[in-house]
Design a protein around this motif. Structure first.
Motif, PDB file in Angstrom:
ATOM      1  N   ILE A   1       0.824  -1.214   0.000  1.00 40.65           N
ATOM      2  CA  ILE A   1       0.000   0.000   0.000  1.00 40.65           C
ATOM      3  C   ILE A   1       0.859   1.265   0.000  1.00 40.65           C
ATOM      4  O   ILE A   1       0.595   2.217  -0.754  1.00 40.65           O
ATOM      5  N   SER A   2       1.893   1.304   0.810  1.00 40.91           N
ATOM      6  CA  SER A   2       2.736   2.510   0.879  1.00 40.91           C
ATOM      7  C   SER A   2       3.377   2.804  -0.465  1.00 40.91           C
ATOM      8  O   SER A   2       3.386   3.951  -0.938  1.00 40.91           O
ATOM      9  N   ARG A   3       3.928   1.749  -1.116  1.00 40.21           N
ATOM     10  CA  ARG A   3       4.557   1.955  -2.423  1.00 40.21           C
ATOM     11  C   ARG A   3       3.522   2.308  -3.488  1.00 40.21           C
ATOM     12  O   ARG A   3       3.795   3.120  -4.392  1.00 40.21           O
ATOM     13  N   LEU A   4       2.348   1.697  -3.383  1.00 39.83           N
ATOM     14  CA  LEU A   4       1.283   2.019  -4.328  1.00 39.83           C
ATOM     15  C   LEU A   4       0.867   3.486  -4.182  1.00 39.83           C
ATOM     16  O   LEU A   4       0.686   4.196  -5.179  1.00 39.83           O
ATOM     17  N   ALA A   5       0.740   3.939  -2.936  1.00 44.48           N
ATOM     18  CA  ALA A   5       0.375   5.341  -2.704  1.00 44.48           C
ATOM     19  C   ALA A   5       1.443   6.273  -3.249  1.00 44.48           C
ATOM     20  O   ALA A   5       1.133   7.296  -3.891  1.00 44.48           O
ATOM     21  N   ALA A   6       2.721   5.932  -3.009  1.00 45.86           N
ATOM     22  CA  ALA A   6       3.809   6.775  -3.521  1.00 45.86           C
ATOM     23  C   ALA A   6       3.793   6.826  -5.048  1.00 45.86           C
ATOM     24  O   ALA A   6       4.003   7.889  -5.662  1.00 45.86           O
ATOM     25  N   PHE A   7       3.542   5.675  -5.683  1.00 46.38           N
ATOM     26  CA  PHE A   7       3.483   5.629  -7.147  1.00 46.38           C
ATOM     27  C   PHE A   7       2.357   6.508  -7.682  1.00 46.38           C
ATOM     28  O   PHE A   7       2.532   7.272  -8.645  1.00 46.38           O
ATOM     29  N   LEU A   8       1.187   6.412  -7.057  1.00 54.04           N
ATOM     30  CA  LEU A   8       0.034   7.188  -7.523  1.00 54.04           C
ATOM     31  C   LEU A   8       0.236   8.683  -7.278  1.00 54.04           C
ATOM     32  O   LEU A   8      -0.218   9.516  -8.059  1.00 54.04           O
ATOM     33  N   GLU A   9       0.926   9.036  -6.192  1.00 56.78           N
ATOM     34  CA  GLU A   9       1.214  10.452  -5.937  1.00 56.78           C
ATOM     35  C   GLU A   9       2.165  11.011  -6.983  1.00 56.78           C
ATOM     36  O   GLU A   9       2.064  12.182  -7.375  1.00 56.78           O
ATOM     37  N   ARG A  10       3.106  10.176  -7.440  1.00 59.66           N
ATOM     38  CA  ARG A  10       3.999  10.622  -8.524  1.00 59.66           C
ATOM     39  C   ARG A  10       3.249  10.680  -9.849  1.00 59.66           C
ATOM     40  O   ARG A  10       3.470  11.582 -10.655  1.00 59.66           O
ATOM     41  N   ARG A  11       2.377   9.698 -10.065  1.00 57.47           N
ATOM     42  CA  ARG A  11       1.647   9.631 -11.335  1.00 57.47           C
ATOM     43  C   ARG A  11       0.613  10.742 -11.445  1.00 57.47           C
ATOM     44  O   ARG A  11       0.372  11.285 -12.533  1.00 57.47           O
ATOM     45  N   PHE A  12      -0.020  11.086 -10.333  1.00 62.78           N
ATOM     46  CA  PHE A  12      -1.019  12.151 -10.305  1.00 62.78           C
ATOM     47  C   PHE A  12      -0.578  13.209  -9.299  1.00 62.78           C
ATOM     48  O   PHE A  12      -1.090  13.262  -8.173  1.00 62.78           O
ATOM     49  N   PRO A  13       0.380  14.040  -9.650  1.00 62.00           N
ATOM     50  CA  PRO A  13       0.899  15.033  -8.692  1.00 62.00           C
ATOM     51  C   PRO A  13      -0.118  16.141  -8.436  1.00 62.00           C
ATOM     52  O   PRO A  13      -1.042  16.369  -9.233  1.00 62.00           O
ATOM     53  N   GLU A  14       0.083  16.810  -7.317  1.00 64.69           N
ATOM     54  CA  GLU A  14      -0.746  17.970  -7.018  1.00 64.69           C
ATOM     55  C   GLU A  14      -0.483  19.044  -8.072  1.00 64.69           C
ATOM     56  O   GLU A  14       0.627  19.159  -8.596  1.00 64.69           O
ATOM     57  N   PRO A  15      -1.491  19.848  -8.405  1.00 62.91           N
ATOM     58  CA  PRO A  15      -1.250  20.947  -9.341  1.00 62.91           C
ATOM     59  C   PRO A  15      -0.295  21.962  -8.737  1.00 62.91           C
ATOM     60  O   PRO A  15       0.050  21.876  -7.562  1.00 62.91           O
ATOM     61  N   THR A  16       0.128  22.904  -9.540  1.00 62.87           N
ATOM     62  CA  THR A  16       1.009  23.954  -9.049  1.00 62.87           C
ATOM     63  C   THR A  16       0.445  24.518  -7.763  1.00 62.87           C
ATOM     64  O   THR A  16      -0.741  24.800  -7.660  1.00 62.87           O
ATOM     65  N   ARG A  17       1.311  24.678  -6.784  1.00 58.19           N
ATOM     66  CA  ARG A  17       0.871  25.066  -5.437  1.00 58.19           C
ATOM     67  C   ARG A  17      -0.023  26.310  -5.489  1.00 58.19           C
ATOM     68  O   ARG A  17       0.323  27.316  -6.097  1.00 58.19           O
ATOM     69  N   LEU A  18      -1.172  26.209  -4.842  1.00 60.92           N
ATOM     70  CA  LEU A  18      -2.104  27.322  -4.824  1.00 60.92           C
ATOM     71  C   LEU A  18      -1.542  28.471  -4.004  1.00 60.92           C
ATOM     72  O   LEU A  18      -0.831  28.266  -3.020  1.00 60.92           O
ATOM     73  N   LEU A  19      -1.859  29.688  -4.422  1.00 58.06           N
ATOM     74  CA  LEU A  19      -1.494  30.834  -3.620  1.00 58.06           C
ATOM     75  C   LEU A  19      -2.270  30.789  -2.310  1.00 58.06           C
ATOM     76  O   LEU A  19      -3.361  30.227  -2.238  1.00 58.06           O
ATOM     77  N   PRO A  20      -1.745  31.375  -1.241  1.00 60.20           N
ATOM     78  CA  PRO A  20      -2.444  31.327   0.049  1.00 60.20           C
ATOM     79  C   PRO A  20      -3.850  31.889  -0.005  1.00 60.20           C
ATOM     80  O   PRO A  20      -4.679  31.546   0.816  1.00 60.20           O
ATOM     81  N   THR A  21      -4.123  32.764  -0.973  1.00 56.49           N
ATOM     82  CA  THR A  21      -5.444  33.382  -1.040  1.00 56.49           C
ATOM     83  C   THR A  21      -6.456  32.499  -1.748  1.00 56.49           C
ATOM     84  O   THR A  21      -7.632  32.813  -1.782  1.00 56.49           O
ATOM     85  N   GLN A  22      -6.021  31.421  -2.373  1.00 59.69           N
ATOM     86  CA  GLN A  22      -6.941  30.614  -3.149  1.00 59.69           C
ATOM     87  C   GLN A  22      -7.606  29.543  -2.290  1.00 59.69           C
ATOM     88  O   GLN A  22      -6.995  28.989  -1.387  1.00 59.69           O
ATOM     89  N   ALA A  23      -8.861  29.259  -2.633  1.00 57.64           N
ATOM     90  CA  ALA A  23      -9.604  28.222  -1.909  1.00 57.64           C
ATOM     91  C   ALA A  23      -9.018  26.847  -2.219  1.00 57.64           C
ATOM     92  O   ALA A  23      -8.513  26.599  -3.307  1.00 57.64           O
ATOM     93  N   ARG A  24      -9.113  25.973  -1.258  1.00 60.94           N
ATOM     94  CA  ARG A  24      -8.585  24.624  -1.413  1.00 60.94           C
ATOM     95  C   ARG A  24      -9.701  23.603  -1.612  1.00 60.94           C
ATOM     96  O   ARG A  24      -9.503  22.591  -2.275  1.00 60.94           O
ATOM     97  N   TYR A  25     -10.860  23.828  -1.033  1.00 57.54           N
ATOM     98  CA  TYR A  25     -11.909  22.816  -1.016  1.00 57.54           C
ATOM     99  C   TYR A  25     -13.115  23.165  -1.888  1.00 57.54           C
ATOM    100  O   TYR A  25     -14.010  22.343  -2.042  1.00 57.54           O
ATOM    101  N   LEU A  26     -13.158  24.360  -2.448  1.00 56.08           N
ATOM    102  CA  LEU A  26     -14.344  24.782  -3.201  1.00 56.08           C
ATOM    103  C   LEU A  26     -14.273  24.293  -4.639  1.00 56.08           C
ATOM    104  O   LEU A  26     -14.242  25.076  -5.593  1.00 56.08           O
ATOM    105  N   ASP A  27     -14.271  22.987  -4.798  1.00 58.73           N
ATOM    106  CA  ASP A  27     -14.246  22.370  -6.118  1.00 58.73           C
ATOM    107  C   ASP A  27     -15.626  22.501  -6.763  1.00 58.73           C
ATOM    108  O   ASP A  27     -16.634  22.215  -6.126  1.00 58.73           O
ATOM    109  N   PRO A  28     -15.701  22.946  -8.022  1.00 58.52           N
ATOM    110  CA  PRO A  28     -17.017  23.064  -8.683  1.00 58.52           C
ATOM    111  C   PRO A  28     -17.817  21.768  -8.668  1.00 58.52           C
ATOM    112  O   PRO A  28     -19.050  21.800  -8.652  1.00 58.52           O
ATOM    113  N   ALA A  29     -17.114  20.607  -8.656  1.00 54.28           N
ATOM    114  CA  ALA A  29     -17.835  19.330  -8.630  1.00 54.28           C
ATOM    115  C   ALA A  29     -18.641  19.169  -7.342  1.00 54.28           C
ATOM    116  O   ALA A  29     -19.637  18.439  -7.313  1.00 54.28           O
TER     117      ALA A  29
END
Length: 361
Positions: free
Chosen positions: A126-154
């Motif tokens: 599980i740990s290696r699988l999680a690490a692989f998926l985090e590399r495969r699907f990285p976080e987008p460019t770091r949000l500025l502090p003023t930007q919302a983190r949880y207000l996803d349109p979905a």
């Protein structure tokens, strides 16, 4: 392939298994092909997960990836061991006293066994699988502090997710406001939130140039996030229960009161900075005031009642109103400074009153 296609078409592995069980019980389908269809049904569920994750966030895509890997690995191993697993099912069925022709029960047992097999295979990785998926699907460019983190349109598609997103983002705004209110009274947030503030913290030397101005930091970190929160709330267009509607109204009320407190903190900070020198005639009173506000913020973070939050500043205000009158009579305090202190006590009281105001029912 029959299991995969049937599950994709019906969007339900349970429906595929029910059809397979029916066909098996009626003798229209042999035993081993039925087991293979059960494996295919598990693979078919990955298509639904992938489609659902395409328009979702990074975390959803990672989870869908884990789902695909788990089911594919399990399917490959189960197909490779199909005959041995069938023998194992027969052996367990015999021990359990099942009839030799109890095919539906054997199919259900097989489905359970190969899912357990998948768990045994994947759990150590599980740990290696999680690490692989985090590399495969990285976080987008770091949000500025003023930007919302949880207000996803979905999240706007469902009432529960919309309200939950609002709660999480409002908590982020609250944390930022807490830190900024601590800056308003010239105290590190670590000395205020999480543990009762101490007298030594307010008596420490103050370096005015090291404290960010509340007004500048408000426009940098608070107002843009508040704008996004209010815009998101205005876009919620799904039916809400009465409890959800009340929750949104409470969140909005609390957020606006927090912003109101920051405006009072802005005025208070300017005076505290002007009289921050150790020898200032107002430093003693200001230290009492800062400690009282810090205590109120600490109690607010612990979700104590409004009267408890306001008690320290009310006590300080009464004490210094009497002390000002005494010092003015004895000419130990300049009337101009006395009026400044009176205004500071009033601003501090309004700050705490805004935070301690009860939420609407």
């Amino acid at each position: 392939m029959v299991g995969v296609v049937a599950t994709v078409v019906m969007q339900s592995s349970h429906a595929t298994l029910l059809l397979t069980l029916t066909a098996l019980a009626s003798g229209q389908l042999p035993y081993l092909p039925a087991l293979a269809i059960a494996i295919g049904a598990n693979i078919g569920t990955t298509v639904t997960a992938v489609l659902g994750a395409l328009s979702a966030g990074v975390a959803a895509r990672r989870l869908a990836g884990a789902h695909v890997i788990f089911n594919l690995v399990t399917a490959v191993v189960a197909l490779a061991l199909l005959v041995p697993l069938a023998w194992l099912v027969d052996a367990i069925a015999e021990l359990a006293g099942l009839a030799e022709t109890a095919w539906p029960l054997k199919l259900a047992l097989f489905h359970t066994l190969f899912n357990l097999l998948g768990i045994v295979l994947i759990l150590p990785w599980i740990s290696r699988l999680a690490a692989f998926l985090e590399r495969r699907f990285p976080e987008p460019t770091r949000l500025l502090p003023t930007q919302a983190r949880y207000l996803d349109p979905a999240a706007l598609n469902h009432a529960d997710t919309a309200v939950n997103a609002m709660e999480q983002e409002c908590r982020r705004l609250d944390r930022r406001a807490y830190h900024l209110l601590c800056s308003a009274i010239l105290m590190p947030s670590a000395e205020v939130i999480g543990r009762p503030p101490e007298r030594r913290s307010v008596e420490a030397p103050i370096a005015p140039d090291t404290w960010p101005l509340v007004n500048a930091r408000y426009h940098e970190r608070i107002k843009p996030l508040l704008t996004e929160i209010l815009t998101f709330q205005a876009r919620i267009d799904v039916p809400l229960t009465e409890a959800q509607q009340q929750r949104l109204e409470m969140l909005q009320s609390r957020t606006l009161r927090m912003v109101e407190a920051l405006r009072f903190g802005e005025v208070l900070q300017r005076s505290l900075l002007r009289h921050s020198a150790r020898m200032s005639p107002l430093r003693e009173a200001h230290d009492d005031l800062r400690l009282a506000v810090a205590t109120g913020l600490n109690r607010l973070a612990d979700e104590q009642e409004g009267q408890t939050i306001a008690a320290p500043i009310d006590e300080v205000r009464r004490h210094w109103q009497e002390e000002m009158a005494r010092r003015l009579r004895s000419h130990h305090l300049d009337p101009w400074l006395a009026s400044s202190l009176m205004n500071d006590l009033h601003q501090a009281s309004r700050l705490i009153a805004a935070l301690a105001e009860p939420s609407p029912p």
